[in-house]
Motif scaffolding. Structure first.
Motif, PDB file in Angstrom:
ATOM      1  N   MET A  22       0.845  -1.191   0.000  1.00  0.00           N
ATOM      2  CA  MET A  22       0.000   0.000   0.000  1.00  0.00           C
ATOM      3  C   MET A  22       0.887   1.251   0.000  1.00  0.00           C
ATOM      4  O   MET A  22       1.900   1.320   0.677  1.00  0.00           O
ATOM      5  CB  MET A  22      -0.883   0.019   1.238  1.00  0.00           C
ATOM      6  N   ARG A  23       0.517   2.248  -0.793  1.00  0.00           N
ATOM      7  CA  ARG A  23       1.293   3.470  -0.887  1.00  0.00           C
ATOM      8  C   ARG A  23       1.238   4.265   0.412  1.00  0.00           C
ATOM      9  O   ARG A  23       0.268   4.214   1.152  1.00  0.00           O
ATOM     10  CB  ARG A  23       0.750   4.344  -2.014  1.00  0.00           C
ATOM     11  N   ASN A  24       2.320   5.000   0.639  1.00  0.00           N
ATOM     12  CA  ASN A  24       2.337   5.921   1.770  1.00  0.00           C
ATOM     13  C   ASN A  24       1.282   7.005   1.531  1.00  0.00           C
ATOM     14  O   ASN A  24       1.354   7.729   0.534  1.00  0.00           O
ATOM     15  CB  ASN A  24       3.723   6.546   1.883  1.00  0.00           C
ATOM     16  N   PRO A  25       0.281   7.148   2.433  1.00  0.00           N
ATOM     17  CA  PRO A  25      -0.766   8.148   2.201  1.00  0.00           C
ATOM     18  C   PRO A  25      -0.225   9.563   2.042  1.00  0.00           C
ATOM     19  O   PRO A  25      -0.787  10.368   1.304  1.00  0.00           O
ATOM     20  CB  PRO A  25      -1.644   8.030   3.454  1.00  0.00           C
ATOM     21  N   PHE A  26       0.897   9.864   2.722  1.00  0.00           N
ATOM     22  CA  PHE A  26       1.437  11.216   2.643  1.00  0.00           C
ATOM     23  C   PHE A  26       2.024  11.511   1.266  1.00  0.00           C
ATOM     24  O   PHE A  26       2.182  12.674   0.894  1.00  0.00           O
ATOM     25  CB  PHE A  26       2.496  11.421   3.727  1.00  0.00           C
ATOM     26  N   ALA A  27       2.338  10.444   0.498  1.00  0.00           N
ATOM     27  CA  ALA A  27       2.850  10.658  -0.851  1.00  0.00           C
ATOM     28  C   ALA A  27       1.795  11.280  -1.750  1.00  0.00           C
ATOM     29  O   ALA A  27       2.111  11.913  -2.753  1.00  0.00           O
ATOM     30  CB  ALA A  27       3.331   9.329  -1.442  1.00  0.00           C
ATOM     31  N   LEU A  28       0.523  11.105  -1.391  1.00  0.00           N
ATOM     32  CA  LEU A  28      -0.555  11.685  -2.187  1.00  0.00           C
ATOM     33  C   LEU A  28      -0.487  13.207  -2.195  1.00  0.00           C
ATOM     34  O   LEU A  28      -0.925  13.841  -3.152  1.00  0.00           O
ATOM     35  CB  LEU A  28      -1.916  11.237  -1.651  1.00  0.00           C
ATOM     36  N   LEU A  29       0.056  13.791  -1.121  1.00  0.00           N
ATOM     37  CA  LEU A  29       0.123  15.247  -1.065  1.00  0.00           C
ATOM     38  C   LEU A  29       0.944  15.807  -2.212  1.00  0.00           C
ATOM     39  O   LEU A  29       0.669  16.896  -2.708  1.00  0.00           O
ATOM     40  CB  LEU A  29       0.722  15.687   0.273  1.00  0.00           C
ATOM     41  N   GLY A  30       1.948  15.042  -2.654  1.00  0.00           N
ATOM     42  CA  GLY A  30       2.782  15.495  -3.758  1.00  0.00           C
ATOM     43  C   GLY A  30       2.040  15.552  -5.078  1.00  0.00           C
ATOM     44  O   GLY A  30       2.470  16.231  -6.010  1.00  0.00           O
ATOM     45  N   GLU A  31       0.917  14.816  -5.185  1.00  0.00           N
ATOM     46  CA  GLU A  31       0.131  14.819  -6.411  1.00  0.00           C
ATOM     47  C   GLU A  31      -0.813  16.017  -6.487  1.00  0.00           C
ATOM     48  O   GLU A  31      -1.317  16.340  -7.560  1.00  0.00           O
ATOM     49  CB  GLU A  31      -0.702  13.535  -6.512  1.00  0.00           C
ATOM     50  N   PHE A  32      -1.072  16.660  -5.362  1.00  0.00           N
ATOM     51  CA  PHE A  32      -2.024  17.766  -5.347  1.00  0.00           C
ATOM     52  C   PHE A  32      -1.414  19.015  -5.974  1.00  0.00           C
ATOM     53  O   PHE A  32      -0.213  19.265  -5.878  1.00  0.00           O
ATOM     54  CB  PHE A  32      -2.462  18.081  -3.917  1.00  0.00           C
ATOM     55  N   SER A  33      -2.269  19.824  -6.560  1.00  0.00           N
ATOM     56  CA  SER A  33      -1.844  21.111  -7.090  1.00  0.00           C
ATOM     57  C   SER A  33      -1.513  22.053  -5.943  1.00  0.00           C
ATOM     58  O   SER A  33      -1.869  21.810  -4.783  1.00  0.00           O
ATOM     59  CB  SER A  33      -2.953  21.712  -7.952  1.00  0.00           C
ATOM     60  N   LEU A  34      -0.851  23.151  -6.262  1.00  0.00           N
ATOM     61  CA  LEU A  34      -0.515  24.145  -5.243  1.00  0.00           C
ATOM     62  C   LEU A  34      -1.783  24.675  -4.601  1.00  0.00           C
ATOM     63  O   LEU A  34      -1.827  24.919  -3.384  1.00  0.00           O
ATOM     64  CB  LEU A  34       0.286  25.292  -5.871  1.00  0.00           C
ATOM     65  N   ARG A  35      -2.834  24.858  -5.383  1.00  0.00           N
ATOM     66  CA  ARG A  35      -4.112  25.345  -4.856  1.00  0.00           C
ATOM     67  C   ARG A  35      -4.641  24.428  -3.765  1.00  0.00           C
ATOM     68  O   ARG A  35      -4.998  24.868  -2.671  1.00  0.00           O
ATOM     69  CB  ARG A  35      -5.117  25.431  -6.002  1.00  0.00           C
ATOM     70  N   THR A  36      -4.669  23.115  -4.044  1.00  0.00           N
ATOM     71  CA  THR A  36      -5.216  22.155  -3.086  1.00  0.00           C
ATOM     72  C   THR A  36      -4.345  22.064  -1.847  1.00  0.00           C
ATOM     73  O   THR A  36      -4.851  22.023  -0.720  1.00  0.00           O
ATOM     74  CB  THR A  36      -5.367  20.779  -3.746  1.00  0.00           C
ATOM     75  N   ARG A  37      -3.029  22.052  -2.013  1.00  0.00           N
ATOM     76  CA  ARG A  37      -2.136  21.988  -0.854  1.00  0.00           C
ATOM     77  C   ARG A  37      -2.290  23.236   0.021  1.00  0.00           C
ATOM     78  O   ARG A  37      -2.242  23.159   1.252  1.00  0.00           O
ATOM     79  CB  ARG A  37      -0.678  21.827  -1.303  1.00  0.00           C
ATOM     80  N   THR A  38      -2.487  24.375  -0.604  1.00  0.00           N
ATOM     81  CA  THR A  38      -2.679  25.611   0.148  1.00  0.00           C
ATOM     82  C   THR A  38      -3.933  25.544   1.004  1.00  0.00           C
ATOM     83  O   THR A  38      -3.925  25.884   2.197  1.00  0.00           O
ATOM     84  CB  THR A  38      -2.769  26.810  -0.816  1.00  0.00           C
ATOM     85  N   VAL A  39      -5.037  25.082   0.411  1.00  0.00           N
ATOM     86  CA  VAL A  39      -6.300  25.031   1.146  1.00  0.00           C
ATOM     87  C   VAL A  39      -6.227  23.980   2.258  1.00  0.00           C
ATOM     88  O   VAL A  39      -6.751  24.190   3.357  1.00  0.00           O
ATOM     89  CB  VAL A  39      -7.471  24.737   0.191  1.00  0.00           C
ATOM     90  N   LEU A  40      -5.554  22.854   2.013  1.00  0.00           N
ATOM     91  CA  LEU A  40      -5.392  21.840   3.050  1.00  0.00           C
ATOM     92  C   LEU A  40      -4.591  22.391   4.232  1.00  0.00           C
ATOM     93  O   LEU A  40      -4.916  22.132   5.397  1.00  0.00           O
ATOM     94  CB  LEU A  40      -4.695  20.598   2.484  1.00  0.00           C
ATOM     95  N   ALA A  41      -3.540  23.148   3.933  1.00  0.00           N
ATOM     96  CA  ALA A  41      -2.729  23.725   5.015  1.00  0.00           C
ATOM     97  C   ALA A  41      -3.545  24.711   5.835  1.00  0.00           C
ATOM     98  O   ALA A  41      -3.470  24.738   7.068  1.00  0.00           O
ATOM     99  CB  ALA A  41      -1.493  24.405   4.423  1.00  0.00           C
TER     100      ALA A  41
END
Length: 457
Positions: free
Chosen positions: A1-20
């Motif tokens: 199973m993939r590391n769930p945190f690796a999914l964050l690298g797939e997100f756009s800057l917009r999505t990472r910004t809103v998650l933060a």
């Protein structure tokens, strides 16, 4: 199973910004989450009716305010609207730090209710701009996990601060409310600065120079195919999960002595841990499952969960605790599955000119279920030692399954199971279904019957 945190690298800057930003907000909310009643009555010494009226006023203002913010988001650029939402929420919760009288407590409730009603709506609105169907769906799942995890951390920190033997109790609680307000203001400033950069990096305009959107109202939203049914189903989902977890479940299990306060506290801890863990473990996997199937599985899982709670109430001691915790695990898994999936589906079906209103109605649906839950519990718990409430909840879960089965026959294949890397669906005005994928993605094949998620089976 993939590391769930690796999914964050797939997100756009917009999505990472809103998650933060959501992580910061959720931590701040957790700092004060359990304390308003205690703060106003015990710490500030206000009459017992004041916290009750304050909470009721805050909830009523949140419903009305959510509808207002939905309309505003549909008419003005996110760069302008979202920081304003954060500022109003921040000022509102900070006002509680000065709530040493009835007038200031009610004023804080009005301002905070107006502001907080727009925060969730604005966050979901921003996630809806994700570039691909996969990113949009995963963003809503990640948002749910981040919210629960950071709220839990905030609750622990807030409890530790409240228990300190330093300064007065009023000063410690006031500091917590000021800290919560600061997180909103920090989030608003960050979005004001980062949002244009994030939108530009994703090849989008922030809307400041765009043509005005076509006018539409809430009636237009509710007449769109599937939207009304999904919102009603979401309200029932909220009623049989969030609404009852904080009212019917502890009421039923404690009224007959099956569990004590320690057991209920353990159930709440398990709920948070399982909800967060299920998102990290299942978020990517459920992208390959039809959304109607996820909704049906969640309804069935909840029905089994309440059957276990019913059984636990007839037992005692360790047996009751074990059965009750098994039910809580299933309730938590159902929550983790259904809410992000239905949120993503609603945003896929929503037309661009009413997306803010759709997310506002989503907030209202969840709030309606959460408010109706305690009312239903209060009405039915005295009947047949709570058996009437358990029967009603199981029937509600069966209704969710029925809606899901109906949706499976009426949703388009692309809406029920979007191709992972296709452009995030954006419904054209007047259509019932999401617009086709961008050129080059190819047609989405009719998916085969999906297998239910094993962990929720």
């Amino acid at each position: 199973m993939r590391n769930p945190f690796a999914l964050l690298g797939e997100f756009s800057l917009r999505t990472r910004t809103v998650l933060a930003v959501n992580a910061v907000n959720s931590f701040g909310g957790g700092l004060v989450l359990p304390f308003l009643w205690i703060y106003l009555s015990d710490v500030r010494g206000l009459p017992a009716w004041v916290p009750a009226v304050t909470l009721a006023l805050q909830a009523a203002t949140a419903v009305a305010g959510g509808l207002l913010w939905g309309a505003v988001l549909d008419r003005f650029a996110p760069r302008t609207t979202v920081p304003l939402v954060m500022a109003v929420a921040g000022v509102g919760t900070a006002l509680y730090a000065q709530a040493d009288g009835v007038a200031t407590a009610l004023a804080a409730a009005l301002v905070y209710g107006l502001g907080i009603s727009g925060v969730g709506t604005a966050m979901r609105f921003l996630y809806a701009g994700a570039a691909s169907a996969r990113e949009r769906s995963l963003a809503y799942s990640a948002d749910y996990a981040v919210f629960n995890a950071m709220t839990g951390v905030g609750v622990l920190v807030g409890g530790a601060v409240a228990a300190l033997d330093a300064g007065s109790r009023a000063a410690r609680f006031a500091a917590l409310y000021l800290a919560d307000g600061a997180t909103f203001l920090l989030a608003g400033a960050a979005l004001l600065w980062l949002l244009p950069k994030a939108l530009g990096a994703d090849g989008e305009d922030d809307g400041s120079g765009a043509e005005p959107k076509q006018r539409a109202g809430y009636r237009d939203v509710l007449t769109q195919r599937h939207i009304g049914a999904l919102l009603a189903a979401l309200a029932v989902c909220s009623l049989v999960s969030y609404g009852q977890f904080r009212s019917g479940l502890p009421g039923y299990l404690t009224q007959g002595g099956a569990l004590g306060p320690e057991g209920i506290s353990g159930a709440f801890a398990v709920n948070i841990l399982v909800a967060v863990g299920a998102q990290f473990l299942l978020a990517e996997r459920i992208q390959t499952v039809r959304r109607s199937t996820v909704l049906a599985v969640s309804g069935a899982v909840w029905a089994l969960a309440w059957a276990l709670v019913l059984l636990a109430g007839l037992q005692g001691g360790g047996t009751a605790l074990g059965i009750a915790l098994a039910g809580v695990v299933l309730l938590s898994v159902g929550e983790a599955l259904v809410f992000p999936v239905v949120t993503s589906l609603l945003n896929d079906l929503a037309e661009e000119n009413v997306r803010g209103r759709v997310n506002a109605l989503l907030s209202v649906a969840v709030s309606t279920g959460s408010v109706a839950g305690p009312a239903l519990a209060g009405a039915l718990l005295p009947w047949a030692d709570g058996l009437g409430l358990m029967a009603a909840l199981i029937a509600g879960c069966a209704g969710v399954v029925a809606v899901a089965v109906r949706l499976r026959t009426t949703l388009t294949a692309r809406a029920d199971l979007p191709a992972p890397e296709e452009e995030a669906p954006r419904a054209a005005p007047g259509s019932d279904a999401p617009a086709p994928a961008a050129a080059g993605t190819g047609p989405a094949p009719e998916p085969a019957a999906a297998t239910a998620v094993p962990a929720a089976a």
